[in-house]
Write an enzyme that holds these catalytic residues in place. Structure first.
Site, PDB file in Angstrom:
ATOM      1  N   MET A 143       0.814  -1.227   0.000  1.00 39.31           N
ATOM      2  CA  MET A 143       0.000   0.000   0.000  1.00 39.31           C
ATOM      3  C   MET A 143       0.839   1.265   0.000  1.00 39.31           C
ATOM      4  O   MET A 143       0.473   2.252  -0.630  1.00 39.31           O
ATOM      5  CB  MET A 143      -0.956   0.009   1.201  1.00 39.31           C
ATOM      6  CG  MET A 143      -2.296  -0.652   0.930  1.00 39.31           C
ATOM      7  SD  MET A 143      -3.020  -0.198  -0.667  1.00 39.31           S
ATOM      8  CE  MET A 143      -3.658   1.421  -0.278  1.00 39.31           C
ATOM      9  N   CYS A 144       1.978   1.254   0.716  1.00 33.43           N
ATOM     10  CA  CYS A 144       2.764   2.500   0.778  1.00 33.43           C
ATOM     11  C   CYS A 144       3.324   2.849  -0.587  1.00 33.43           C
ATOM     12  O   CYS A 144       3.462   4.022  -0.940  1.00 33.43           O
ATOM     13  CB  CYS A 144       3.878   2.402   1.825  1.00 33.43           C
ATOM     14  SG  CYS A 144       5.015   1.068   1.531  1.00 33.43           S
ATOM     15  N   THR A 145       3.636   1.814  -1.381  1.00 30.30           N
ATOM     16  CA  THR A 145       4.109   2.065  -2.747  1.00 30.30           C
ATOM     17  C   THR A 145       3.001   2.699  -3.564  1.00 30.30           C
ATOM     18  O   THR A 145       3.195   3.691  -4.254  1.00 30.30           O
ATOM     19  CB  THR A 145       4.529   0.737  -3.413  1.00 30.30           C
ATOM     20  OG1 THR A 145       5.506   0.101  -2.612  1.00 30.30           O
ATOM     21  CG2 THR A 145       5.066   0.985  -4.805  1.00 30.30           C
TER      22      THR A 145
END
Lengths: 476, 511
Positions: A249-251
């Site tokens: 998700m952070c990507t």
């Protein structure tokens, strides 16, 4: 000098047992078929020489036939009239399978498929035409086969495999799958396992329905023969399937690098926020207007980060998780599967034992091996699985294990247990009200939930048609 | 209407366009294939070419309809197949291939590929000779009982886009180019804040640590396991530590450590490509030379000039933990270098001839050429591949035995004008006759191998049957090989493929 080959006892015993039971299954398919034949029905659609190719294998003895094989002029009738095959999936593999089976003399076919026809199917699912787009695959496929191959009686079911229970599946001699999801395979695997009958711990071979499973992806494919309760099942070899790619998700949210990250950003984060087609409208990968919107937004996202490569084709591929496909690979794998159906139904030859891999990217490559049963397989071993946790572990940890463990890979398990004599749902995700009620349990410890050492936990999940039993073992 | 047709074709062919691209599809749609004999195998092959949109097909079949294969003969087959895809044009010629070879052998020159199905040996050899002289690729296919057989006959087939499955990356860490070195200089790991440090691409990390290693190890790369392990440890020590001295969670450093092994691979030109550089065609460029060789020669010129001994840079970097800007900047360094190299290759091509070298440049590591022996060479007593045959037959159950049995069966046909065991009453008596054919074959080629009686019995049992499932397996296999020939993508087999449906095994033999 005498050389001694040493086999571990387990192997010798299991080999003999398997070999014997293997004989019995094949014998029994014949016995069952023979019992049903009533002396021929005077076929109306045969012509001279129609089945010559097949008769040579049924009426002649040979050096490579299965030990049980007896040449007979009746076998053809059995195949044509009595043998009942279930084909699961009427897509790339399914169309080929139906054709192969019908042209090989199998007339009693059922086909199950929950999908309707799409334009992109037409490059390989040859039972369909442009005019059929939008119609149920099972219906069109059965119609086509029945009208083009005289005598064939294919029965369509425009349904999910989960819409049927064991009574439906029990009627078939052999099941062939051309499925496109591992979850569905595991579910079917569970069904045939649930049909098995054990008497005093010994498997009754008459309860075994062989499953032939095919899969393809681009230029790669595989075909396997599963004798439930005897050979490796789907879950025994779960680790063979590559895990699905899901980006962190952070990507997606703040550090995209690839065009795919941009599309996932729009699909997962932007669409729910902007609701471009209305409040309750979910993203439909088959709606060109939806894809166009995602495409434009993905381009904008990509431009922010100087990422090149977002195209309409790529966008659609990511949203729909498209797997490339061609006619040739499906033809090859379906043919291999249909050959195995023929062998199992007639004992003309020893069936594949038990896994074939195919790849024609560079020349043509095949590899055949025996996938081994897992002793503690979560699906087919008779032993309830142990779960090792400390009594102060939280329920969430147990759920994480069930979903993340390579051998279980559950999707959204629902857990119940008997606590103080009463059946208690510990956590269930699929019903909103129950999910809300049981959510606080996730952060409670197993001890707080009233669970004890040796306690049985019942777990239900989409990957298995029957509830799985686990035994809770408290560590220190 | 043009746009609508194009759009609907894109939809229809979407799943395959993702494999061979629009350019591959164009080649397919410009191709015209010939299939001789619309048997079960022949029609299966055709189906798998019509569905993906082959431009045109022509069926050549002089047989009349029999009970076994109603619905498979030339005209009926053509109509059924046309139905599968209205974009494809189908033709049929109700003539035997032998007649055509007698009266009009140049009939076959127009085709992109000729696929001969269930051909007797004599027809096969005649056709093989005509097609070899005309440089038309020839694919021989046979379904015989539970055995499938394919033989590819093509003098020289070039492949630029082989699409290898597990190619190693082309990162040049052992010999970094100037632009990459400058880019690495722009990083100072020691003075970075935590966020930047944890989002620095692993390629940069390895480059930085290699520089330090070089200065301490006399400009030598880590070579053996011990040194690589030390290098990995060296990198690990660079992971930031918190105030208690505990290493932080830096996934990018873990990636660097994991990739040390492959990242330190020496950049070198693959042996297959070196062989191509040394070949006759590459070194004798004329106005007649096909463009593949011109481009290859241009790549060779690049290697000896701008490339300083190395191929053009490929330009791809794998995905890795990094923030967007660092990743994109690094990716662009490689991409721009690749473009630069490709432009240099193109310049060489211009000097040689007018052509486009960009695709060749990017795929330089993966260029392949397939050369098959002719049928004449395979069948001649002087050039038969005895070694391959006898070494395979060390295992008497190897797939080679089926090749020999198919040859023996052909011999039987030549002698008796029929195949063994077609009718039940023939099976027993034909076993000894077939055995004579086997022995005559082995004797003629001086093959000191033993063929078990079981196989001779089995081939009589087959009675030249063409079971549908084996035909279908071959149908898929052959169609894809034809597509490889037409599109020049992916690599065809060389040169004999045997499929055994009894054991579900296969082998590729070079005969």
């Amino acid at each position: 000098m005498i050389s001694v080959v040493f086999y571990p006892v387990y192997n010798i015993k299991s080999y003999i047992v398997m070999h014997l039971i293997y004989h019995l299954i094949l014998l029994n398919i014949h016995v069952i078929l023979r019992m049903v034949v009533d002396g021929g029905s005077g076929n109306t659609c045969e012509w001279e020489g129609r089945w010559n190719h097949i008769k040579k294998f049924l009426e002649r003895s040979g050096p490579f036939t299965h030990p049980d094989f007896e040449p007979s002029t009746e076998s053809l009738q059995l195949m044509l009239e009595t043998c009942k095959i279930l084909v699961i999936g009427a897509g790339g593999l399914g169309c080929e399978l139906l054709k192969d089976l019908a042209l090989s003399g199998f007339r009693n076919l059922h086909v199950v498929d929950m999908d309707t026809i799409d334009v992109s199917n037409l490059n390989r699912q040859f039972l369909f035409r442009s005019k059929d787009v939008g119609r149920p695959k099972a219906d069109v496929a059965a119609d086509f086969i029945n009208s083009r191959i005289p005598g064939c009686r294919a029965v369509p079911h425009f349904k999910k495999i989960q819409d049927f229970d064991e009574t439906f599946y029990r009627q078939f001699h052999i099941i062939v799958c051309g499925l496109d999801s591992i979850v569905a395979r595991r579910w079917l695997n569970g069904v045939v396992l649930s049909l098995l009958v054990y008497e005093d711990g010994v498997l009754d071979p008459r309860s075994i329905i062989p499953v032939i499973d095919g899969g393809t992806e681009g230029f790669k494919g595989n075909a396997r023969v599963i004798l439930p309760g005897m050979t490796a099942c789907i879950d025994c070899t779960l680790e063979l399937y590559p895990p699905q790619i899901n980006f962190p998700m952070c990507t997606i949210a703040s550090m995209p690098r690839l065009p795919e990250h941009c599309v996932e950003f729009v699909r997962i984060l932007l669409w729910p926020k902007e609701k471009p087609f209305g409040d309750d409208v979910t993203l439909d990968g088959d709606d060109p207007a939806h894809i166009q919107w995602v495409y434009q937004k993905s381009l904008e996202r990509a431009a922010e980060f100087n990422i090149t490569g977002v195209t309409y084709r790529l966008t659609q591929g990511v949203v729909k998780r498209i797997i490339p496909a061609v006619a040739s690979t499906n033809a090859v794998i379906a043919a291999a599967c249909a050959t195995e159906v023929f062998k199992l139904a007639t004992s003309a030859y020893t069936p594949l034992n038990n896994y074939l891999v195919f790849n024609d990217v560079d020349g043509l490559y095949t590899y055949t091996f025996e996938a081994e049963r897992k002793e503690n397989c979560s699906a087919c071993s008779q032993i309830p699985l142990d779960l090792h946790f400390s009594s102060s572990s939280k329920l969430q940890e147990v759920l994480d294990y069930l979903t993340q463990s390579a051998s279980l890979q559950m999707k959204s398990p629902a857990v119940t247990a008997t606590v103080e004599g009463k059946n208690k749902t510990l956590y269930l995700q699929s019903v909103a009200s129950i999910e809300q009620r049981t959510r606080p349990n996730l952060s409670k410890t197993l001890k707080e939930l009233g669970l004890t050492d040796g306690q049985k936990l019942a777990v239900a999940d989409v990957t298995t048609p029957q509830t799985m039993l686990f035994r809770l073992c408290f560590t220190s | 209407i043009m746009a609508a047709t194009k759009a609907s074709k894109e939809q229809r062919y979407d799943r395959q366009l993702r494999l061979w691209g629009d350019h591959g599809q164009e080649e397919l749609e410009n191709a015209h294939i010939c299939v001789i004999n619309a048997t079960a195998t022949g029609t299966e092959i055709l189906k798998n070419l019509v569905l993906p949109g082959i431009g045109a097909f022509t069926i050549v079949d002089g047989h009349t309809v029999t009970g076994e294969d109603v619905g498979n003969k030339a005209q009926a087959a053509t109509e059924l197949l046309q139905e599968l895809n209205s974009d494809v044009s189908g033709n049929f010629v109700e003539e035997s291939p032998d007649k055509l070879l007698d009266n009009d052998p140049e009939f076959f020159h127009r085709f992109s590929v000729v696929i001969g199905v269930q051909l007797p040996e004599s027809t096969c050899l005649r056709l093989g000779s005509v097609l070899w002289s005309a440089s038309v690729p020839f694919l021989v296919c046979k379904t015989y009982g539970l055995i499938g057989y394919m033989r590819l006959v093509v003098q020289e087939h070039t492949v630029i886009e082989s699409h290898p499955d597990n190619a190693l990356e082309d990162l040049r860490l052992d010999q970094p180019f100037a632009e990459f070195q400058n880019h690495v200089k722009s990083y100072d790991l020691d003075s970075m804040d935590k966020k930047d440090h944890s989002h620095t691409p692993w390629i940069i990390i390895i480059a930085k640590y290699l520089e330090k290693w070089f200065s301490e190890h006399n400009c030598q790369l880590p070579k053996n396991y011990k040194e690589k392990e030390a290098f990995r440890q060296f990198i690990r020590e660079g992971i930031l530590k918190n105030e208690n001295g505990v290493p932080e969670d830096e996934e990018n450093f873990e990636e660097a450590i994991k990739n040390v092994n492959t990242a330190l691979n020496l950049t070198k030109i693959p042996g297959a490509v070196e062989d191509l550089f040394n070949s006759e065609q590459c070194n004798n460029i004329t106005s007649q030379t096909p463009s593949f060789w011109v481009m290859l020669r241009a790549v060779k010129e690049f290697v000896h000039n701008e490339g300083n001994g190395s191929l053009p840079v490929r330009g791809n970097v794998p995905d890795m933990i990094a923030d967007s800007q660092k990743f994109i900047n690094l990716q662009n360094v490689y991409r721009e270098k690749a473009l630069q190299d490709a432009a240099a290759v193109s310049k060489h091509v211009e000097c040689l001839l007018q052509s486009v070298g960009k695709v060749c440049s990017k795929n330089a590591s993966f260029l392949r050429v397939v050369r098959c022996r002719s049928l004449a060479e395979e069948y001649s007593v002087d050039s038969v591949n005895k070694d391959e045959i006898t070494s395979c037959m060390d295992n008497p159950d190897s797939e080679m035995v089926f090749y020999l049995m198919l040859r023996a069966v052909d011999r039987f046909y030549q002698q008796h004008s029929r195949y063994p065991g077609v009718y039940n009453y023939q099976v027993e008596e034909d076993i000894s006759k077939l055995k004579l054919s086997v022995n005559s074959l082995l004797q003629e080629y001086s093959l000191n191998v033993n063929i078990k009686d079981d196989y001779i019995h089995e081939f009589c049992r087959y009675g030249a049957a063409e079971p549908h499932t084996v035909s279908a397996f071959l149908g898929g296999s052959a169609a894809q090989e034809a597509i490889k020939i037409i599109s020049h993508q992916f690599v065809p087999f060389n040169n004999t493929f045997i499929y055994n449906a009894m054991s579900q095994t296969s082998a590729t033999l070079q005969l």
